[in-house]
Design a protein around this motif. Structure first.
Motif, PDB file in Angstrom:
ATOM      1  N   VAL A 197       6.733  -1.965   7.197  1.00 19.04           N
ATOM      2  CA  VAL A 197       6.433  -1.488   5.847  1.00 19.04           C
ATOM      3  C   VAL A 197       5.052  -0.847   5.886  1.00 19.04           C
ATOM      4  O   VAL A 197       4.272  -1.070   6.803  1.00 19.04           O
ATOM      5  CB  VAL A 197       6.473  -2.630   4.798  1.00 19.04           C
ATOM      6  CG1 VAL A 197       7.876  -3.191   4.661  1.00 19.04           C
ATOM      7  CG2 VAL A 197       5.490  -3.728   5.156  1.00 19.04           C
ATOM      8  N   CYS A 198       4.764  -0.048   4.879  1.00 18.78           N
ATOM      9  CA  CYS A 198       3.498   0.680   4.844  1.00 18.78           C
ATOM     10  C   CYS A 198       2.396  -0.228   4.330  1.00 18.78           C
ATOM     11  O   CYS A 198       2.185  -0.358   3.117  1.00 18.78           O
ATOM     12  CB  CYS A 198       3.647   1.917   3.953  1.00 18.78           C
ATOM     13  SG  CYS A 198       2.205   3.010   3.992  1.00 18.78           S
ATOM     14  N   ASN A 199       1.682  -0.898   5.274  1.00 16.93           N
ATOM     15  CA  ASN A 199       0.654  -1.864   4.866  1.00 16.93           C
ATOM     16  C   ASN A 199      -0.470  -1.995   5.880  1.00 16.93           C
ATOM     17  O   ASN A 199      -1.234  -2.953   5.841  1.00 16.93           O
ATOM     18  CB  ASN A 199       1.293  -3.239   4.631  1.00 16.93           C
ATOM     19  CG  ASN A 199       2.040  -3.734   5.871  1.00 16.93           C
ATOM     20  OD1 ASN A 199       2.007  -3.108   6.931  1.00 16.93           O
ATOM     21  ND2 ASN A 199       2.728  -4.858   5.735  1.00 16.93           N
ATOM     22  N   SER A 200      -0.558  -1.034   6.807  1.00 14.77           N
ATOM     23  CA  SER A 200      -1.591  -1.066   7.853  1.00 14.77           C
ATOM     24  C   SER A 200      -1.448  -2.253   8.794  1.00 14.77           C
ATOM     25  O   SER A 200      -2.415  -2.688   9.405  1.00 14.77           O
ATOM     26  CB  SER A 200      -3.004  -1.067   7.241  1.00 14.77           C
ATOM     27  OG  SER A 200      -3.284   0.164   6.616  1.00 14.77           O
ATOM     28  N   GLN A 201      -0.237  -2.798   8.912  1.00 11.82           N
ATOM     29  CA  GLN A 201       0.021  -3.892   9.840  1.00 11.82           C
ATOM     30  C   GLN A 201       1.199  -3.530  10.756  1.00 11.82           C
ATOM     31  O   GLN A 201       2.031  -2.693  10.416  1.00 11.82           O
ATOM     32  CB  GLN A 201       0.344  -5.182   9.082  1.00 11.82           C
ATOM     33  CG  GLN A 201      -0.804  -5.685   8.217  1.00 11.82           C
ATOM     34  CD  GLN A 201      -0.523  -7.071   7.679  1.00 11.82           C
ATOM     35  OE1 GLN A 201      -0.136  -7.975   8.406  1.00 11.82           O
ATOM     36  NE2 GLN A 201      -0.707  -7.235   6.376  1.00 11.82           N
ATOM     37  N   ASP A 202       1.203  -4.218  11.901  1.00 12.96           N
ATOM     38  CA  ASP A 202       2.293  -4.017  12.859  1.00 12.96           C
ATOM     39  C   ASP A 202       3.359  -5.071  12.585  1.00 12.96           C
ATOM     40  O   ASP A 202       3.433  -6.112  13.234  1.00 12.96           O
ATOM     41  CB  ASP A 202       1.750  -4.146  14.284  1.00 12.96           C
ATOM     42  CG  ASP A 202       2.820  -3.959  15.333  1.00 12.96           C
ATOM     43  OD1 ASP A 202       3.912  -3.489  14.988  1.00 12.96           O
ATOM     44  OD2 ASP A 202       2.550  -4.291  16.505  1.00 12.96           O
ATOM     45  N   ASP A 203       4.196  -4.792  11.586  1.00 15.08           N
ATOM     46  CA  ASP A 203       5.171  -5.782  11.134  1.00 15.08           C
ATOM     47  C   ASP A 203       6.260  -6.055  12.164  1.00 15.08           C
ATOM     48  O   ASP A 203       6.768  -7.172  12.239  1.00 15.08           O
ATOM     49  CB  ASP A 203       5.831  -5.318   9.822  1.00 15.08           C
ATOM     50  CG  ASP A 203       4.804  -5.063   8.732  1.00 15.08           C
ATOM     51  OD1 ASP A 203       4.251  -6.023   8.208  1.00 15.08           O
ATOM     52  OD2 ASP A 203       4.568  -3.889   8.414  1.00 15.08           O
ATOM     53  N   ASP A 204       6.651  -5.029  12.941  1.00 11.54           N
ATOM     54  CA  ASP A 204       7.716  -5.227  13.916  1.00 11.54           C
ATOM     55  C   ASP A 204       7.198  -5.612  15.296  1.00 11.54           C
ATOM     56  O   ASP A 204       7.960  -5.710  16.257  1.00 11.54           O
ATOM     57  CB  ASP A 204       8.609  -3.993  14.013  1.00 11.54           C
ATOM     58  CG  ASP A 204       7.823  -2.725  14.353  1.00 11.54           C
ATOM     59  OD1 ASP A 204       6.615  -2.820  14.619  1.00 11.54           O
ATOM     60  OD2 ASP A 204       8.435  -1.641  14.354  1.00 11.54           O
ATOM     61  N   CYS A 205       5.876  -5.853  15.383  1.00 10.19           N
ATOM     62  CA  CYS A 205       5.243  -6.394  16.597  1.00 10.19           C
ATOM     63  C   CYS A 205       5.556  -5.550  17.839  1.00 10.19           C
ATOM     64  O   CYS A 205       5.842  -6.088  18.913  1.00 10.19           O
ATOM     65  CB  CYS A 205       5.679  -7.848  16.826  1.00 10.19           C
ATOM     66  SG  CYS A 205       5.369  -8.942  15.422  1.00 10.19           S
ATOM     67  N   ASP A 206       5.502  -4.209  17.675  1.00 13.74           N
ATOM     68  CA  ASP A 206       5.718  -3.336  18.824  1.00 13.74           C
ATOM     69  C   ASP A 206       4.428  -2.703  19.305  1.00 13.74           C
ATOM     70  O   ASP A 206       4.439  -1.847  20.190  1.00 13.74           O
ATOM     71  CB  ASP A 206       6.749  -2.255  18.493  1.00 13.74           C
ATOM     72  CG  ASP A 206       6.273  -1.295  17.402  1.00 13.74           C
ATOM     73  OD1 ASP A 206       5.211  -1.552  16.794  1.00 13.74           O
ATOM     74  OD2 ASP A 206       6.962  -0.286  17.151  1.00 13.74           O
ATOM     75  N   GLY A 207       3.318  -3.113  18.702  1.00 14.11           N
ATOM     76  CA  GLY A 207       2.021  -2.610  19.122  1.00 14.11           C
ATOM     77  C   GLY A 207       1.554  -1.385  18.372  1.00 14.11           C
ATOM     78  O   GLY A 207       0.468  -0.867  18.643  1.00 14.11           O
ATOM     79  N   VAL A 208       2.349  -0.872  17.417  1.00 19.03           N
ATOM     80  CA  VAL A 208       1.981   0.315  16.645  1.00 19.03           C
ATOM     81  C   VAL A 208       2.020  -0.023  15.159  1.00 19.03           C
ATOM     82  O   VAL A 208       3.012  -0.561  14.662  1.00 19.03           O
ATOM     83  CB  VAL A 208       2.937   1.494  16.927  1.00 19.03           C
ATOM     84  CG1 VAL A 208       2.495   2.733  16.155  1.00 19.03           C
ATOM     85  CG2 VAL A 208       2.990   1.785  18.419  1.00 19.03           C
ATOM     86  N   VAL A 209       0.925   0.317  14.445  1.00 19.03           N
ATOM     87  CA  VAL A 209       0.830   0.022  13.020  1.00 19.03           C
ATOM     88  C   VAL A 209       1.550   1.105  12.210  1.00 19.03           C
ATOM     89  O   VAL A 209       1.356   2.310  12.455  1.00 19.03           O
ATOM     90  CB  VAL A 209      -0.643  -0.065  12.579  1.00 19.03           C
ATOM     91  CG1 VAL A 209      -0.757  -0.200  11.065  1.00 19.03           C
ATOM     92  CG2 VAL A 209      -1.324  -1.245  13.259  1.00 19.03           C
ATOM     93  N   ASP A 210       2.370   0.683  11.261  1.00 20.18           N
ATOM     94  CA  ASP A 210       3.059   1.587  10.330  1.00 20.18           C
ATOM     95  C   ASP A 210       3.806   2.713  11.047  1.00 20.18           C
ATOM     96  O   ASP A 210       3.855   3.854  10.565  1.00 20.18           O
ATOM     97  CB  ASP A 210       2.058   2.186   9.332  1.00 20.18           C
ATOM     98  CG  ASP A 210       1.518   1.155   8.340  1.00 20.18           C
ATOM     99  OD1 ASP A 210       2.125   0.092   8.209  1.00 20.18           O
ATOM    100  OD2 ASP A 210       0.477   1.443   7.714  1.00 20.18           O
ATOM    101  N   ASP A 211       4.383   2.403  12.199  1.00 20.85           N
ATOM    102  CA  ASP A 211       5.101   3.443  12.928  1.00 20.85           C
ATOM    103  C   ASP A 211       6.439   3.754  12.252  1.00 20.85           C
ATOM    104  O   ASP A 211       7.054   2.886  11.635  1.00 20.85           O
ATOM    105  CB  ASP A 211       5.330   3.034  14.381  1.00 20.85           C
ATOM    106  CG  ASP A 211       6.095   1.725  14.505  1.00 20.85           C
ATOM    107  OD1 ASP A 211       5.696   0.744  13.855  1.00 20.85           O
ATOM    108  OD2 ASP A 211       7.094   1.674  15.247  1.00 20.85           O
ATOM    109  N   GLY A 212       6.822   5.041  12.341  1.00 25.03           N
ATOM    110  CA  GLY A 212       8.080   5.471  11.726  1.00 25.03           C
ATOM    111  C   GLY A 212       7.944   5.878  10.276  1.00 25.03           C
ATOM    112  O   GLY A 212       8.954   6.035   9.583  1.00 25.03           O
TER     113      GLY A 212
END
Length: 391
Positions: A209-224
């Protein structure tokens, strides 16, 4: 000396034998005859000075107390049972191997000495580490004592406290730790699992989600571009208004699909995003005239407004109705009014009441404008009394 003793005893012995035979006894029938005087013993191990005859003697005596050989009818004392394994002469106890029964089997005066039956592996019937045991003789019976006693639980896959459950209570767990994973999965808590302490993430991976965090734990913040892609309005005028949502800096923003550009005349669009369509292009004729031709949409902001509500003015001709709409739609006094001596936005002679509705309104509140002259005060009253703007 031995020869003399034997010679002295023979007559007496012969007499005794004769006496025995006379009474019907065989030579072997003497059971308790002794004679005193000689230092010799028959079938005795101790030299007591007493000669003993029994039913197993052969009648041959020696003078030194040694054995005269095997008795014809009894066991040889040298080859018979060991006196140590026979019954105790005092107690009658027959020695046996000691067993765990609370008795003195080996007749040494101590029951169960030597811990008989001890030292064997066994199962205590208890749970966990307390199950393995070793035997011991206790109270005349074999007991199975645990090799390990119950202790506080540790994380090792074993049932240390012997309650039937291994590693219960999460031993060693509960403390904060770092999982080594990226994003929201990095923060964790120690947990005992499979006999070892492991760091379990406090937050599991989830959709970005758009929150400046790496929610899916793939090492990239707000990717996609999470949450982005939808249509939106930037709030800017003209072609700069339509936009598309995008995730930027942890928030969704509306970015314009087009930026400001050069004005294109005649298309009714505000390409320079200044709020006026086709401005600066110039109109083919004045707003207050009606030559029988349509106006160019966008050539003037007022033309754009009039044509938006009355397309006839830009598609067919700019007639008298379109001229009047300069005032009613655009709020301009530019064309007020050809029927009067001069335009209301110009100073000059007094105007006649009734030549235009605005003049009638002003003269009703300020008769000077219709009886003396249309001065600057009268021009100012075009806005205050009629609500129209002068260019």
């Amino acid at each position: 000396m031995a020869l003399l003793l034997r010679a002295r005893w023979v007559p007496f012995a012969a007499m005794l034998i004769s006496f025995g035979c006379a009474s019907g006894e065989s030579p072997g029938g003497f059971t308790s005859l002794t004679s005193f005087g000689g230092d010799s013993t028959t079938n005795d191990t101790a030299d007591t000075g007493v000669t003993t005859f029994d039913s197993n003697d052969t009648g041959v005596m020696t003078s030194d107390g040694s054995d005269d050989g095997p008795n014809p009818t009894g066991p040889d004392p040298d080859t018979g049972p060991d006196p140590d394994t026979g019954p105790d002469p005092d107690t009658g106890c027959v020695p046996e191997d000691e067993t765990c029964n609370g008795l003195d089997d080996d007749c040494d005066g101590v029951p169960d000495n030597g811990d008989p039956g001890a030292g064997e592996d066994c199962n205590t019937g208890m749970s966990g580490v307390c199950a393995d045991g070793v035997t011991a003789c206790e109270g005349g019976a074999i007991a199975c004592n645990p090799v390990m006693m119950a202790m506080p639980e540790t994380c090792n896959g074993l049932d240390d406290d012997c309650n039937g459950e291994a590693d219960d209570g999460n031993p060693g767990g509960g403390g904060a730790c770092n999982t080594g994973m990226p994003g929201v999965c990095s923060a964790g808590t120690n947990q005992c699992s499979g006999g070892v302490i492991s760091c379990v993430p406090d937050t599991a991976p989830s959709s970005e989600v758009c929150n400046s965090q790496d929610d899916d734990c793939d090492g990239v913040v707000d990717d996609g571009n999470p949450g982005g892609g939808g249509a939106c309005n930037t709030g800017q005028p003209g072609v700069c208004g339509p936009g598309t949502l995008s995730c930027s800096g942890g928030a969704l923003i509306c970015s314009g699909n087009m930026g400001p550009g050069a004005e294109i005349c005649g298309n009714g669009l505000d390409e320079d995003c200044d709020g006026v369509a086709d401005d600066g292009c110039g109109c083919p004729f004045g707003l207050c005239t009606s030559p029988g031709l349509p106006q160019v949409n966008g050539c003037d902001p007022c033309v754009t407004q009039v044509c938006a509500v009355d397309a006839f003015c830009c598609n067919n001709q700019w007639d008298a109705i379109c001229v009047d709409e300069v005032a009613s739609v655009c709020g301009l006094a530019t064309c007020v009014s050809p029927a009067c001596a001069h335009l209301v936005c110009q100073t000059g002679v007094a105007l006649a009441a009734g030549c235009h509705p605005c003049v009638t309104t002003i003269c009703a509140v300020d008769a000077f404008c219709c009886s003396n002259s249309w001065d600057g005060i009268c021009v100012g009253e075009v806005a205050s009394e009629c609500g129209l703007s002068c260019p």
